[in-house]
Design a protein around this motif. Structure first.
Motif, PDB file in Angstrom:
ATOM      1  N   ILE A 169      -9.434  -6.284   9.423  1.00  0.00           N
ATOM      2  CA  ILE A 169     -10.886  -6.118   9.417  1.00  0.00           C
ATOM      3  C   ILE A 169     -11.363  -6.014  10.863  1.00  0.00           C
ATOM      4  CG2 ILE A 169     -13.102  -7.145   8.749  1.00  0.00           C
ATOM      5  CD1 ILE A 169     -11.333  -6.471   6.356  1.00  0.00           C
ATOM      6  N   VAL A 170     -12.300  -5.121  11.125  1.00  0.00           N
ATOM      7  CA  VAL A 170     -12.954  -5.017  12.429  1.00  0.00           C
ATOM      8  C   VAL A 170     -14.337  -5.656  12.293  1.00  0.00           C
ATOM      9  CG1 VAL A 170     -13.773  -3.463  14.242  1.00  0.00           C
ATOM     10  CG2 VAL A 170     -11.720  -2.868  12.918  1.00  0.00           C
ATOM     11  N   THR A 171     -14.679  -6.551  13.220  1.00  0.00           N
ATOM     12  CA  THR A 171     -15.934  -7.296  13.064  1.00  0.00           C
ATOM     13  C   THR A 171     -16.629  -7.547  14.399  1.00  0.00           C
ATOM     14  OG1 THR A 171     -16.897  -9.394  12.281  1.00  0.00           O
ATOM     15  CG2 THR A 171     -14.650  -9.484  13.128  1.00  0.00           C
ATOM     16  N   SER A 172     -17.937  -7.795  14.301  1.00  0.00           N
ATOM     17  CA  SER A 172     -18.728  -8.142  15.486  1.00  0.00           C
ATOM     18  C   SER A 172     -18.587  -9.613  15.851  1.00  0.00           C
ATOM     19  CB  SER A 172     -20.206  -7.815  15.238  1.00  0.00           C
ATOM     20  OG  SER A 172     -20.711  -8.570  14.155  1.00  0.00           O
ATOM     21  N   LEU A 173     -17.992 -10.405  14.967  1.00  0.00           N
ATOM     22  CA  LEU A 173     -17.757 -11.822  15.267  1.00  0.00           C
ATOM     23  C   LEU A 173     -16.750 -11.944  16.404  1.00  0.00           C
ATOM     24  CD1 LEU A 173     -17.853 -14.899  14.629  1.00  0.00           C
ATOM     25  CD2 LEU A 173     -16.034 -14.479  12.955  1.00  0.00           C
ATOM     26  N   GLU A 174     -17.076 -12.737  17.391  1.00  0.00           N
ATOM     27  CA  GLU A 174     -16.169 -12.910  18.531  1.00  0.00           C
ATOM     28  C   GLU A 174     -15.286 -14.140  18.308  1.00  0.00           C
ATOM     29  OE1 GLU A 174     -16.222 -12.924  23.426  1.00  0.00           O
ATOM     30  OE2 GLU A 174     -18.104 -12.880  22.289  1.00  0.00           O
ATOM     31  N   LEU A 175     -13.980 -13.910  18.303  1.00  0.00           N
ATOM     32  CA  LEU A 175     -12.992 -14.975  18.150  1.00  0.00           C
ATOM     33  C   LEU A 175     -11.976 -14.874  19.277  1.00  0.00           C
ATOM     34  CD1 LEU A 175     -12.297 -14.693  14.315  1.00  0.00           C
ATOM     35  CD2 LEU A 175     -13.612 -16.500  15.436  1.00  0.00           C
ATOM     36  N   ALA A 176     -11.368 -15.985  19.634  1.00  0.00           N
ATOM     37  CA  ALA A 176     -10.347 -15.982  20.692  1.00  0.00           C
ATOM     38  C   ALA A 176      -9.101 -15.259  20.206  1.00  0.00           C
ATOM     39  CB  ALA A 176     -10.006 -17.408  21.091  1.00  0.00           C
ATOM     40  N   PRO A 177      -8.575 -14.324  20.984  1.00  0.00           N
ATOM     41  CA  PRO A 177      -7.377 -13.586  20.572  1.00  0.00           C
ATOM     42  C   PRO A 177      -6.154 -14.488  20.449  1.00  0.00           C
ATOM     43  CG  PRO A 177      -8.511 -12.466  22.378  1.00  0.00           C
ATOM     44  CD  PRO A 177      -9.120 -13.831  22.260  1.00  0.00           C
ATOM     45  N   THR A 178      -5.286 -14.133  19.518  1.00  0.00           N
ATOM     46  CA  THR A 178      -4.002 -14.808  19.372  1.00  0.00           C
ATOM     47  C   THR A 178      -3.096 -14.424  20.538  1.00  0.00           C
ATOM     48  OG1 THR A 178      -4.204 -14.684  16.963  1.00  0.00           O
ATOM     49  CG2 THR A 178      -1.993 -15.082  17.870  1.00  0.00           C
ATOM     50  N   VAL A 179      -2.419 -15.396  21.102  1.00  0.00           N
ATOM     51  CA  VAL A 179      -1.480 -15.104  22.189  1.00  0.00           C
ATOM     52  C   VAL A 179      -0.254 -14.411  21.598  1.00  0.00           C
ATOM     53  CG1 VAL A 179      -0.004 -16.087  23.976  1.00  0.00           C
ATOM     54  CG2 VAL A 179      -2.277 -17.057  23.541  1.00  0.00           C
ATOM     55  N   ARG A 180       0.100 -13.260  22.131  1.00  0.00           N
ATOM     56  CA  ARG A 180       1.294 -12.552  21.650  1.00  0.00           C
ATOM     57  C   ARG A 180       2.543 -13.235  22.206  1.00  0.00           C
ATOM     58  NH1 ARG A 180      -2.180  -7.968  22.342  1.00  0.00           N
ATOM     59  NH2 ARG A 180      -1.566  -7.738  24.524  1.00  0.00           N
ATOM     60  N   PRO A 181       3.439 -13.726  21.338  1.00  0.00           N
ATOM     61  CA  PRO A 181       4.643 -14.425  21.813  1.00  0.00           C
ATOM     62  C   PRO A 181       5.792 -13.460  22.093  1.00  0.00           C
ATOM     63  CG  PRO A 181       4.509 -14.598  19.441  1.00  0.00           C
ATOM     64  CD  PRO A 181       3.279 -13.834  19.877  1.00  0.00           C
ATOM     65  N   TYR A 182       5.484 -12.222  22.371  1.00  0.00           N
ATOM     66  CA  TYR A 182       6.505 -11.203  22.637  1.00  0.00           C
ATOM     67  C   TYR A 182       5.927 -10.190  23.620  1.00  0.00           C
ATOM     68  CZ  TYR A 182       3.601  -9.630  18.738  1.00  0.00           C
ATOM     69  OH  TYR A 182       2.536  -9.360  17.930  1.00  0.00           O
ATOM     70  N   ARG A 183       6.809  -9.336  24.149  1.00  0.00           N
ATOM     71  CA  ARG A 183       6.385  -8.329  25.121  1.00  0.00           C
ATOM     72  C   ARG A 183       6.701  -6.901  24.693  1.00  0.00           C
ATOM     73  NH1 ARG A 183       7.960 -10.851  31.104  1.00  0.00           N
ATOM     74  NH2 ARG A 183       6.688 -12.771  30.937  1.00  0.00           N
ATOM     75  N   GLU A 184       7.715  -6.739  23.843  1.00  0.00           N
ATOM     76  CA  GLU A 184       8.169  -5.410  23.467  1.00  0.00           C
ATOM     77  C   GLU A 184       7.906  -5.142  21.988  1.00  0.00           C
ATOM     78  OE1 GLU A 184       9.151  -3.356  25.708  1.00  0.00           O
ATOM     79  OE2 GLU A 184       9.234  -4.821  27.343  1.00  0.00           O
ATOM     80  N   ILE A 185       7.693  -3.879  21.646  1.00  0.00           N
ATOM     81  CA  ILE A 185       7.319  -3.489  20.304  1.00  0.00           C
ATOM     82  C   ILE A 185       8.419  -3.755  19.277  1.00  0.00           C
ATOM     83  CG2 ILE A 185       8.066  -1.110  20.640  1.00  0.00           C
ATOM     84  CD1 ILE A 185       4.967  -2.156  18.632  1.00  0.00           C
ATOM     85  N   TYR A 186       9.701  -3.753  19.709  1.00  0.00           N
ATOM     86  CA  TYR A 186      10.809  -4.008  18.783  1.00  0.00           C
ATOM     87  C   TYR A 186      11.540  -5.314  19.109  1.00  0.00           C
ATOM     88  CZ  TYR A 186      10.208   0.859  17.348  1.00  0.00           C
ATOM     89  OH  TYR A 186       9.689   2.037  16.871  1.00  0.00           O
ATOM     90  N   GLU A 187      10.867  -6.228  19.740  1.00  0.00           N
ATOM     91  CA  GLU A 187      11.516  -7.423  20.271  1.00  0.00           C
ATOM     92  C   GLU A 187      12.208  -8.286  19.214  1.00  0.00           C
ATOM     93  OE1 GLU A 187      10.058 -11.265  22.860  1.00  0.00           O
ATOM     94  OE2 GLU A 187       9.337  -9.279  23.448  1.00  0.00           O
ATOM     95  N   TYR A 188      11.638  -8.382  18.033  1.00  0.00           N
ATOM     96  CA  TYR A 188      12.217  -9.250  17.005  1.00  0.00           C
ATOM     97  C   TYR A 188      13.381  -8.589  16.254  1.00  0.00           C
ATOM     98  CZ  TYR A 188       8.222 -12.460  17.458  1.00  0.00           C
ATOM     99  OH  TYR A 188       7.275 -13.355  17.912  1.00  0.00           O
ATOM    100  N   CYS A 189      13.532  -7.286  16.390  1.00  0.00           N
ATOM    101  CA  CYS A 189      14.594  -6.571  15.665  1.00  0.00           C
ATOM    102  C   CYS A 189      15.904  -6.666  16.438  1.00  0.00           C
ATOM    103  CB  CYS A 189      14.214  -5.112  15.462  1.00  0.00           C
ATOM    104  SG  CYS A 189      15.432  -4.151  14.547  1.00  0.00           S
TER     105      CYS A 189
END
Length: 257
Positions: A178-198
């Motif tokens: 969902i895209v919204t006007s409500l402002e929430l703190a972003p989740t910290v990404r625990p990875y750096r690369e797009i295929y990191e978990y694979c």
């Protein structure tokens, strides 16, 4: 103003209580467990990266192209229950449970999107679900709002060789946002690369009935032809496969964790 904790509580309750998350013809089988939720800032520069032809393409819309007042993107991953996953671990054709999870499960996903939009608007915030919007379209098998890439930006997980999203609850499930006007703190990404978990273990290659996956990735046309010509004709109105998401190390977790 809504807090993230309020949204998580309401979404979890909706998931566990909605009759759309239950398959009565299969003995009251529950489709999804409560979802993982991630937050991305609407102005995260990674959204602009999706417009590159090497990623999605110029037709991919930014959050503020969907909603000019956008501050936040709420992304979620709905993990299939163990009953759905285990049933589909066999080789060959998809399990009946998986087919219901794929089709009836997506109906629930649509209902959850609407529930979130209503929750946000009822609390004074603008909101839109891109996948339900009349502007949503798919061009050359690439949509103008990629739920999996959005989930990556929102810190929920990374992509895999078979183009699934690998989350802390694995890859067997559905994604929404969902895209919204409500402002929430972003989740910290625990990875750096797009295929990191694979881990590139190759399990999904061996599991794919039409051989649509190899070391270089997934051939979407071969996959689509198999789903349309084999499973849809056989099981209509349901269709699907999901073999590459079950009986693999990333089925219900991040591989190696």
């Amino acid at each position: 103003m809504l807090l993230l904790e309020d949204i998580e509580r309401q979404v979890n309750r909706f998931t566990m209580e909605s009759p759309l998350n239950v398959v009565e013809p299969l003995g009251g089988l529950r489709i999804f467990d409560p979802p993982l939720i991630g937050i991305a800032a609407a102005d995260d520069p990674l959204f602009a990266e999706l417009k590159k032809e090497s990623v999605i393409g110029s037709h991919h819309l930014l959050p503020r192209e969907w909603l000019p007042s956008a501050q936040t993107v709420i992304s979620y991953f709905l993990p299939f229950t163990a009953a759905i996953r285990i049933a589909n671990r066999s080789d060959g054709l998809p399990a009946t449970e998986w087919l219901y999870g794929r089709i009836e499960g997506e109906r629930f996903n649509e209902a959850l999107r609407r529930f979130l939009v209503d929750l946000l608007t009822d609390n004074g915030h603008e909101a839109v679900a891109p996948a339900l919007d009349e502007r949503y379209q798919v061009i050359n098998k690439r949509s103008n709002w990629s739920e999996r890439h959005v989930a990556y930006i929102a810190g929920l997980g990374t992509l895999s060789l078979n183009c699934s999203l690998i989350t802390a609850r694995g890859s067997a499930g559905r994604v929404g946002s969902i895209v919204t006007s409500l402002e929430l703190a972003p989740t910290v990404r625990p990875y750096r690369e797009i295929y990191e978990y694979c881990t590139r273990c190759g399990a999904c290659i061996r599991r794919c009935p039409p051989l649509a996956i190899d070391e270089s990735g997934k051939n979407h046309q071969i996959c689509s032809d198999y789903v349309d010509n084999e499973t849809k004709k056989r099981y209509a109105p349901r269709y699907g496969c999901g073999k590459c998401q079950t009986a693999v190390p990333c089925e219900d977790r991040i591989p190696g964790r």
